[in-house]
Design a protein around this motif. Structure first.
Motif, PDB file in Angstrom:
ATOM      1  N   ALA A   7      13.179   8.007   6.072  1.00 51.44           N
ATOM      2  CA  ALA A   7      14.439   8.471   5.473  1.00 51.44           C
ATOM      3  C   ALA A   7      15.429   8.634   6.609  1.00 51.44           C
ATOM      4  O   ALA A   7      15.055   9.082   7.696  1.00 51.44           O
ATOM      5  N   LEU A   8      16.665   8.261   6.397  1.00 54.25           N
ATOM      6  CA  LEU A   8      17.674   8.356   7.458  1.00 54.25           C
ATOM      7  C   LEU A   8      18.767   9.353   7.062  1.00 54.25           C
ATOM      8  O   LEU A   8      19.242   9.329   5.926  1.00 54.25           O
ATOM      9  N   ILE A   9      19.093  10.250   7.999  1.00 56.81           N
ATOM     10  CA  ILE A   9      20.159  11.237   7.738  1.00 56.81           C
ATOM     11  C   ILE A   9      21.333  10.940   8.676  1.00 56.81           C
ATOM     12  O   ILE A   9      21.153  10.877   9.897  1.00 56.81           O
ATOM     13  N   GLY A  10      22.518  10.782   8.096  1.00 59.07           N
ATOM     14  CA  GLY A  10      23.720  10.494   8.885  1.00 59.07           C
ATOM     15  C   GLY A  10      24.002   9.003   8.833  1.00 59.07           C
ATOM     16  O   GLY A  10      23.399   8.222   9.561  1.00 59.07           O
ATOM     17  N   CYS A  11      24.919   8.610   7.947  1.00 58.39           N
ATOM     18  CA  CYS A  11      25.207   7.177   7.731  1.00 58.39           C
ATOM     19  C   CYS A  11      26.539   6.793   8.379  1.00 58.39           C
ATOM     20  O   CYS A  11      27.361   6.111   7.772  1.00 58.39           O
ATOM     21  N   PRO A  38      30.112  11.379   0.865  1.00 62.81           N
ATOM     22  CA  PRO A  38      29.697  10.426  -0.176  1.00 62.81           C
ATOM     23  C   PRO A  38      30.168   8.998   0.092  1.00 62.81           C
ATOM     24  O   PRO A  38      29.498   8.040  -0.304  1.00 62.81           O
ATOM     25  N   GLN A  39      31.303   8.880   0.777  1.00 64.21           N
ATOM     26  CA  GLN A  39      31.817   7.528   1.078  1.00 64.21           C
ATOM     27  C   GLN A  39      30.889   6.776   2.020  1.00 64.21           C
ATOM     28  O   GLN A  39      30.561   5.608   1.800  1.00 64.21           O
ATOM     29  N   ARG A  40      30.479   7.450   3.095  1.00 62.87           N
ATOM     30  CA  ARG A  40      29.560   6.814   4.050  1.00 62.87           C
ATOM     31  C   ARG A  40      28.223   6.502   3.372  1.00 62.87           C
ATOM     32  O   ARG A  40      27.608   5.465   3.624  1.00 62.87           O
ATOM     33  N   ARG A  53      19.687   8.193  -2.692  1.00 58.95           N
ATOM     34  CA  ARG A  53      20.802   8.673  -1.860  1.00 58.95           C
ATOM     35  C   ARG A  53      21.010  10.171  -2.070  1.00 58.95           C
ATOM     36  O   ARG A  53      20.975  10.653  -3.211  1.00 58.95           O
ATOM     37  N   TYR A  54      21.261  10.882  -0.978  1.00 63.74           N
ATOM     38  CA  TYR A  54      21.442  12.344  -1.041  1.00 63.74           C
ATOM     39  C   TYR A  54      22.649  12.756  -0.210  1.00 63.74           C
ATOM     40  O   TYR A  54      22.878  12.206   0.868  1.00 63.74           O
ATOM     41  N   THR A  55      23.365  13.767  -0.692  1.00 63.71           N
ATOM     42  CA  THR A  55      24.426  14.356   0.140  1.00 63.71           C
ATOM     43  C   THR A  55      23.920  15.632   0.810  1.00 63.71           C
ATOM     44  O   THR A  55      24.637  16.240   1.597  1.00 63.71           O
ATOM     45  N   ASP A  56      22.686  16.028   0.492  1.00 60.58           N
ATOM     46  CA  ASP A  56      22.138  17.269   1.042  1.00 60.58           C
ATOM     47  C   ASP A  56      20.730  16.989   1.594  1.00 60.58           C
ATOM     48  O   ASP A  56      19.829  16.592   0.843  1.00 60.58           O
ATOM     49  N   ALA A  57      20.562  17.207   2.899  1.00 62.57           N
ATOM     50  CA  ALA A  57      19.267  16.893   3.527  1.00 62.57           C
ATOM     51  C   ALA A  57      18.149  17.757   2.943  1.00 62.57           C
ATOM     52  O   ALA A  57      17.017  17.282   2.767  1.00 62.57           O
ATOM     53  N   ALA A  58      18.461  19.012   2.625  1.00 65.30           N
ATOM     54  CA  ALA A  58      17.423  19.904   2.079  1.00 65.30           C
ATOM     55  C   ALA A  58      16.887  19.339   0.764  1.00 65.30           C
ATOM     56  O   ALA A  58      15.668  19.378   0.509  1.00 65.30           O
TER      57      ALA A  58
END
Ligand code: NAD
Ligand code: 89Y
Length: 343
Positions: A7-11, A38-40, A53-58
């Motif tokens: 899983a990758l965080i930070g696009c 959300p755009q990235r 796809r997630y906007t929240d890592a938790a």
């Protein structure tokens, strides 16, 4: 063994290289991505066909279903995200710079050790083809025992266009770029026991230093100079090449602009082209860095599968990060800093 799910965080800007790297790496693939923007998230998700796809890592960690996490955010979030990975016992890769402070970096190593998970810092410059070629020459004994070195990165490339945050922080070139050059110096000449540094800001539009000159005393007895600049305009822009000079008991090595590696010893002089590959997704002049992204990610997959420590593990990278901290301390005080006092 089945393909590892990442899983990758930070696009953001650099994560696109990492996503390309994961597409080419053998034995792993990305199954979920996260960005609070959300755009990235949409741009990278659509480009690489990732539906989770997630906007929240938790929330992503809570859902799980992946074997490792690749943290590609900027430094402010590194500690919190590594701690989240440790809490879920998910092995983690974390982009450089390791953390906002050495204390944070030490805490991150401690928490991942306690959780029994691997932590690798994405310190990719030592994986560049020309740097690996220098390491091979040394290992072959062709120049004997090195007693002096210079690791130099001098450029006038506009890094602020793609990474505007680099102009806004009170610390710039040592923390952002010099960290790589210091790591290369450690990789080639071994650990360092003391360091002296001088810094300057030439570009009036930025907050941090854009020139640094550092003198390193290595445990081996070798002395090296690490000099970095983003205020140096030259006839042919060398970004992002690290140039290396090594003097050894049996000969010399010079890695010069244009990826030429010249070795001189009792047998004569040989010059080799050690240019990086231009991978299908790559674009000049970034291809040197882009190839090293794939190489370090492949190393992570192989090490995770084998259960071995990575070359740039959290524990190893603490020693590079201590050099960054020492450089800022030395530049501020004008004094030599003993690295042992920091670790
Ligand atoms: P960026 O600002 O373009 O991208 C960072 C992304 O992370 C942004 O989209 C942001 O919304 C997202 N983000 C931040 N905190 C988050 C959080 N808590 N949860 C979810 N998303 C979050 O930055 P960049 O230029 O891509 O740099 C990222 C990192 O990569 C930096 O640490 C930088 O130093 C490093 N970098 C490394 C290399 C290299 O060769 N190793 C090269 C360039 C940049
Ligand atoms: O952020 C930096 C890095 O890690 O490599 C080059 C860079 O993109 C600009 O200095």
């Amino acid at each position: 063994m089945a393909e590892l799910r990442g899983a990758l965080i930070g696009c953001g800007f650099f994560a696109v290289n990492q996503m390309h790297g994961w597409a080419l790496a053998q034995g792993a693939g990305i199954v979920a991505i996260c960005d609070r923007d959300p755009q990235r998230l949409a741009i990278v998700g659509d480009q690489f066909g990732i539906s989770r796809r997630y906007t929240d890592a938790a929330a992503m960690f809570a859902d799980g279903g992946f074997d490792f996490v690749d943290i590609a955010t900027t430094v402010q979030s590194h500690r919190a995200l590594v701690e989240m990975a440790a809490a879920h016992k998910v092995p983690a890769i974390c982009q450089k710079p390791f953390a906002p402070s050495l204390a944070d970096a030490k805490a991150m190593v401690a928490v991942t050790n306690a959780a029994g998970i691997a932590l690798m810092i994405h310190e990719n410059f030592r994986w560049q083809t020309p740097i690996q070629a220098v390491r091979k020459v040394l290992d072959s004994g062709a120049i004997g025992t090195p007693f002096w070195g210079r690791f130099s990165f001098r450029s006038g490339f506009d890094v602020f266009a793609a990474q505007p945050y680099l102009g806004e922080a009170p610390r710039f070139i040592i923390e952002d770029l010099g960290i790589h050059t210091l790591d290369i110096a450690r990789y080639i000449l071994g650990d360092v026991h003391s360091l002296t540094a001088r810094t300057r800001r030439i570009n009036p539009k930025i907050k941090g230093e854009d020139v640094a000159t550092m003198l390193l005393d290595h445990d081996s007895g070798a002395t090296s100079i690490v000099d970095v600049s983003y205020a140096t305009r030259q006839e042919t822009e060398p970004f992002p090449e690290t140039l290396i000079e090594l003097d050894g008991s049996e000969g010399t090595l010079r890695l010069t602009q244009g990826y030429a590696l010249t070795v001189t010893n009792g047998d004569g002089t040989v010059t080799t082209d050690v240019s990086p590959a231009l991978l299908p997704f790559a674009s000049r002049p970034w291809h040197n860095i882009q190839e090293s992204v794939l190489l370090i990610q492949q190393h992570w997959v192989d090490a995770l599968k084998a259960g071995t420590e990575t070359s740039t593990s959290g524990a190893d990278n603490l020693k590079t990060f201590a050099l960054v901290e020492a450089a800022y301390q030395s530049a501020a005080s004008g004094q030599l800093v003993e690295i042992g006092t920091l670790l």
